[in-house]
Design a protein around this motif. Structure first.
Motif, PDB file in Angstrom:
ATOM      1  N   VAL A 249       0.693  -1.244   0.008  1.00  0.00           N
ATOM      2  CA  VAL A 249       0.071  -0.011   0.147  1.00  0.00           C
ATOM      3  C   VAL A 249       1.004   1.322   0.259  1.00  0.00           C
ATOM      4  O   VAL A 249       0.509   2.014  -0.732  1.00  0.00           O
ATOM      5  N   ALA A 250       1.916   1.289   0.732  1.00  0.00           N
ATOM      6  CA  ALA A 250       2.917   2.476   0.836  1.00  0.00           C
ATOM      7  C   ALA A 250       3.466   2.732  -0.417  1.00  0.00           C
ATOM      8  O   ALA A 250       3.703   3.810  -1.036  1.00  0.00           O
ATOM      9  N   ASN A 251       3.860   1.447  -1.034  1.00  0.00           N
ATOM     10  CA  ASN A 251       4.332   1.633  -2.556  1.00  0.00           C
ATOM     11  C   ASN A 251       3.438   2.451  -3.461  1.00  0.00           C
ATOM     12  O   ASN A 251       3.689   3.142  -4.353  1.00  0.00           O
ATOM     13  N   TYR A 252       2.154   2.029  -3.462  1.00  0.00           N
ATOM     14  CA  TYR A 252       1.186   2.521  -4.196  1.00  0.00           C
ATOM     15  C   TYR A 252       0.902   3.868  -3.755  1.00  0.00           C
ATOM     16  O   TYR A 252       0.737   4.977  -4.761  1.00  0.00           O
ATOM     17  N   PHE A 253       0.805   4.304  -2.531  1.00  0.00           N
ATOM     18  CA  PHE A 253       0.662   5.886  -2.287  1.00  0.00           C
ATOM     19  C   PHE A 253       1.906   6.437  -2.762  1.00  0.00           C
ATOM     20  O   PHE A 253       1.538   7.568  -3.352  1.00  0.00           O
ATOM     21  N   SER A 254       2.979   5.896  -2.806  1.00  0.00           N
ATOM     22  CA  SER A 254       4.242   6.846  -3.201  1.00  0.00           C
ATOM     23  C   SER A 254       4.231   7.029  -4.532  1.00  0.00           C
ATOM     24  O   SER A 254       4.407   7.931  -5.193  1.00  0.00           O
ATOM     25  N   GLU A 255       3.804   5.934  -5.491  1.00  0.00           N
ATOM     26  CA  GLU A 255       3.581   6.101  -6.999  1.00  0.00           C
ATOM     27  C   GLU A 255       2.728   6.829  -7.480  1.00  0.00           C
ATOM     28  O   GLU A 255       2.812   7.740  -8.102  1.00  0.00           O
ATOM     29  N   PHE A 256       1.542   7.105  -6.697  1.00  0.00           N
ATOM     30  CA  PHE A 256       0.434   8.061  -6.882  1.00  0.00           C
ATOM     31  C   PHE A 256       0.988   9.363  -6.559  1.00  0.00           C
ATOM     32  O   PHE A 256       0.673  10.406  -7.343  1.00  0.00           O
ATOM     33  N   LEU A 257       1.572   9.366  -5.477  1.00  0.00           N
ATOM     34  CA  LEU A 257       1.998  11.000  -5.192  1.00  0.00           C
ATOM     35  C   LEU A 257       2.980  11.465  -6.396  1.00  0.00           C
ATOM     36  O   LEU A 257       2.935  12.634  -6.742  1.00  0.00           O
ATOM     37  N   ASN A 258       3.974  10.613  -6.622  1.00  0.00           N
ATOM     38  CA  ASN A 258       5.034  11.079  -7.478  1.00  0.00           C
ATOM     39  C   ASN A 258       4.238  11.358  -9.002  1.00  0.00           C
ATOM     40  O   ASN A 258       4.848  12.138  -9.550  1.00  0.00           O
ATOM     41  N   LEU A 259       3.126  10.733  -9.337  1.00  0.00           N
ATOM     42  CA  LEU A 259       2.526  11.023 -10.463  1.00  0.00           C
ATOM     43  C   LEU A 259       2.248  12.422 -10.521  1.00  0.00           C
ATOM     44  O   LEU A 259       2.192  12.905 -11.798  1.00  0.00           O
ATOM     45  N   TYR A 260       1.740  12.812  -9.315  1.00  0.00           N
ATOM     46  CA  TYR A 260       1.311  14.429  -9.484  1.00  0.00           C
ATOM     47  C   TYR A 260       2.281  15.245  -8.939  1.00  0.00           C
ATOM     48  O   TYR A 260       2.229  16.339  -8.358  1.00  0.00           O
ATOM     49  N   LYS A 261       3.750  14.993  -9.024  1.00  0.00           N
ATOM     50  CA  LYS A 261       4.896  15.610  -8.867  1.00  0.00           C
ATOM     51  C   LYS A 261       5.146  16.006  -7.257  1.00  0.00           C
ATOM     52  O   LYS A 261       5.875  17.030  -6.863  1.00  0.00           O
ATOM     53  N   PHE A 262       4.596  14.934  -6.496  1.00  0.00           N
ATOM     54  CA  PHE A 262       4.865  15.116  -4.803  1.00  0.00           C
ATOM     55  C   PHE A 262       6.381  14.398  -4.639  1.00  0.00           C
ATOM     56  O   PHE A 262       6.530  13.603  -5.661  1.00  0.00           O
TER      57      PHE A 262
END
Length: 230
Positions: free
Chosen positions: A112-125
């Motif tokens: 789940v943490a990996n998914y959160f991280s990938e999602f955030l990076n998609l939006y330039k976090f």
């Protein structure tokens, strides 16, 4: 439905992007307009619309229209997160928009943490799903945000990291199965599914934490992105 994310993810061309943006703007009247009218107003062919619909994962134009016309986001938000939690989450995410975000999990929660991280990076976090202890040293108050995912809220290693963050006044968002847990009491903001039970490992018992936490995150991030980009 996040139009700009779809355009970027599927590398839509100008004509396809134009159609999607038109549909988003006129989503309330799509069922009445029909595909020919949408094509006319978007200055493309009906074939372009059908192909674009399939390109982004729908069976065709009708399913795409259904997706536009049947959003349940508002209802879901009110059911699984409170308005206070939503407002606090959005405020924190905007505050750390351009700063490091460390997303932590253990076991299944690491996925789940990996998914959160990938999602955030998609939006330039600036997110990472790894534990970098140097980020938890003193003098980093308001310079980094921690996210923790834990079903029990008492995972030993994650509790230690949450305590270090708390002692150094580093803000933490925790997605937990049990609000009144060690991590829940240490976090700046606790989003709880209230689904944790030690009996969850009984044969065939469903574990609702991971799916619910993902839904909470998706809905909260939807509000966050709207607040940032609208």
């Amino acid at each position: 439905m996040d139009i700009e994310m779809l355009i970027e993810k599927y590398q839509l061309n100008d004509s396809e992007s134009q159609v999607l943006r038109f549909m988003e703007t006129h989503k309330e009247s799509l069922k009445k307009m029909g595909i020919r009218e949408v094509a006319k107003q978007s200055f493309v062919s009906t074939a372009t619309i059908v192909n674009m619909s399939k390109k982004i994962g729908f069976s065709g134009y009708s399913e795409l229209v259904f997706s536009f016309s049947n959003s349940t986001t508002s209802k879901l938000v009110s059911e699984i997160v409170t308005e206070k939690e939503r407002d606090h989450f959005v405020q924190l995410m905007k505050k750390y928009r351009d700063k490091p975000i460390m997303v932590l999990g253990s076991g299944f929660s690491q996925n789940v943490a990996n998914y959160f991280s990938e999602f955030l990076n998609l939006y330039k976090f600036r997110a990472t799903a790894n534990s970098h202890l140097e980020f938890l040293r003193e003098n980093l108050e308001e310079e980094i945000l921690i996210m923790i995912i834990s079903n029990s809220g008492d995972t030993v290693r994650l509790t230690e990291l949450a305590r270090m963050a708390n002692e150094h006044h580093i803000e933490t968002i925790a997605f937990l199965g049990e609000k009144n847990s060690k991590i829940g009491r240490l976090a700046t903001l606790t989003i709880s599914t209230e689904t944790y039970s030690p009996k969850v490992f009984r044969e065939f018992s469903p574990n609702l934490f991971f799916g619910t936490a993902l839904n909470q995150f998706e809905l909260l991030m939807s509000d966050t992105l709207k607040s940032i980009f609208n």
